[in-house]
Design an enzyme around this catalytic site. Sequence first.
Site, PDB file in Angstrom:
ATOM      1  N   SER A 166      39.874  38.935  33.338  1.00 29.83           N
ATOM      2  CA  SER A 166      38.715  39.457  34.042  1.00 29.83           C
ATOM      3  C   SER A 166      37.483  39.401  33.123  1.00 29.83           C
ATOM      4  O   SER A 166      37.161  38.339  32.612  1.00 29.83           O
ATOM      5  CB  SER A 166      39.003  40.878  34.533  1.00 29.83           C
ATOM      6  OG  SER A 166      38.071  41.290  35.493  1.00 29.83           O
ATOM      7  N   ASP A 332      44.371  37.044  44.287  1.00 34.23           N
ATOM      8  CA  ASP A 332      43.171  37.555  43.622  1.00 34.23           C
ATOM      9  C   ASP A 332      41.946  37.025  44.361  1.00 34.23           C
ATOM     10  O   ASP A 332      41.651  35.831  44.325  1.00 34.23           O
ATOM     11  CB  ASP A 332      43.161  37.095  42.162  1.00 34.23           C
ATOM     12  CG  ASP A 332      41.994  37.671  41.362  1.00 34.23           C
ATOM     13  OD1 ASP A 332      41.104  38.301  41.958  1.00 34.23           O
ATOM     14  OD2 ASP A 332      41.981  37.470  40.130  1.00 34.23           O
ATOM     15  N   HIS A 365      43.978  41.067  41.977  1.00 37.94           N
ATOM     16  CA  HIS A 365      43.358  40.827  40.675  1.00 37.94           C
ATOM     17  C   HIS A 365      44.064  41.567  39.548  1.00 37.94           C
ATOM     18  O   HIS A 365      44.198  41.048  38.436  1.00 37.94           O
ATOM     19  CB  HIS A 365      41.886  41.246  40.740  1.00 37.94           C
ATOM     20  CG  HIS A 365      41.141  41.047  39.467  1.00 37.94           C
ATOM     21  ND1 HIS A 365      40.901  39.807  38.923  1.00 37.94           N
ATOM     22  CD2 HIS A 365      40.586  41.945  38.609  1.00 37.94           C
ATOM     23  CE1 HIS A 365      40.220  39.933  37.791  1.00 37.94           C
ATOM     24  NE2 HIS A 365      40.025  41.221  37.577  1.00 37.94           N
TER      25      HIS A 365
END
Length: 394
Positions: A166, A332, A365
Amino acid sequence: MTQTRSTGKSSGAKNSQADFPDSKVALFGPDEPLQLDSGVVLSPFQIAYQDYGTLNEDKSNAILICHALTGDQHVANTHPVTGKPGWWDILVGPGKIIDTERYYVICSNVLGGCLGSTGPASKNPKTGKPYALDFPVITIGDMVRAQAMLVEKLGIKTLFCVVGGSMGGMQVLQWAAAYKEKVFSSVILATGARHSAQNIAFDEIGRQAVMADPNWLGGRYLEAGKRPTKGLAVARMTAHITYLSEAALHRKFGRNLQNRDQITFGFDADFQIESYLRHQGMTFVERFDANSYLYLTRAMDYFDLQAEYGGHLADAFRGSRGRFFVASFSSDWLFTTEQCRTFVHALNAAGARVSFVEIKTDKGHDAFLLDEPVMFSAIHSFLTAAAEQRGLTA
């Protein structure tokens, strides 16, 4: 110099972690300024970090872990504020995939954070008060330059690996572009080479929620002894939805009611998902600074590696001799597989050595933080091969 301090949990003052964290601290004085992308020079400043394992004699076994938006340096140890295990202790530790008996692991709180690295909650040496919005706006590039200064201060010339997902993955990409000669290998998870319009939109909702809280006080809430907890909690609730998938939400909660047999015809948390999000919001405000949330989401929004290289993303990686492992997750929707493939194609075009896998999962995610056997196996294989190429003995 680099020194270790301890405070925060023992004193009972949550905000003390901003200046005196329960971790090691690298101090950078007036003779070690940090040039920011905004044109501002930050000096003095500090970077808080945790380290695990032992640096070998030739300093070739160092792994830098870059944390995501709401993470911190406590990757594999008990968190000093919450008392919970480290945010990635499923992956990092003795005998684990990132084996602290084999590697020397560093994880720093990013510049702009609130757990000991200089940020808006830190004391401004010019005023003696928290910086608040006087702190300069920062970028992912600024975070990485500060990390590079920390690594240099630790006497490490080349990192064996830089790892992150991320926002952490953005930092790894920035390392790969800006410090090609200093990174032997990279593990990049669930990220993109720039923030999408949708992601910027969600970040803006979160920032507006914080700033709409009457206790935000134009960012000066710490001076007044207040906190915009309701606004920050709503920001966290909104963001947390993006970390999950519809399938995961349905599997975990469905339309199940929370501690009741029927709806109440009111606005209490009738549904389990409502109660869960409220819990996520309120526990988050216990450990995170609202202004830091503004600054770090802004840094993610500004990240656009392609734009930094004249619209040619491959140029960011040209000349790289490192090895890359990239993973995306099928469910995601914050950083899609398509976004990951964009920089994988750029790496290929630059002639880099890259392995890529899309992992099938319904966890969304957040899958990169969870128990994903395929991800674990792939990272283990990649690190093992890279260690052999690096000449690191088991």
